[in-house]
Write a protein that holds these residues in place. Structure first.
Motif: not given
Length: 102
Positions: A17-34
């Motif tokens: 996708x046009x998503x910034x994949x490394x940044x997106x996965x880092x955000x997802x990890x943070x949201x997963x934890x929080x």
């Protein structure tokens, strides 16, 4: 290859996708934890995320809305252009977050 965390699924499956994949996965990890966020599906250029403990108040939702902007998702930034206060308010108690990119 297996994903150790739900947040890593987009990278492991080679999601395009046009998503910034490394940044997106880092955000997802943070949201997963929080927030107990889990990737439910990546269909086409749309990502669906289940949220077990979504933001409960506007202060928290404002912060998360800023993080959502970092994803560059078109449904947040461009189409439709939702005013920031409205978008942030929509995250309070929202158990599903959806992101899509053209």
């Amino acid at each position: 290859m297996r994903a150790a965390r739900s947040a890593d699924v987009p990278a492991v499956i080679g999601w395009r996708a046009e998503a910034p994949l490394p940044l997106l996965c880092a955000l997802l990890r943070s949201w997963e934890d929080r927030f107990g966020a889990r990737v439910l599906a990546a269909i086409g250029s749309t990502l669906y995320v289940s949220v077990a403990s979504p933001p409960r108040d506007r202060r928290q939702a404002d912060h998360i809305a800023l993080e959502h902007l970092l994803t560059t998702a078109d449904d947040i930034v461009d189409d439709p252009p939702t005013p920031f206060p409205e978008y942030a308010a929509s995250l309070v108690d929202a158990p599903l977050w959806r992101f899509w990119w053209d």
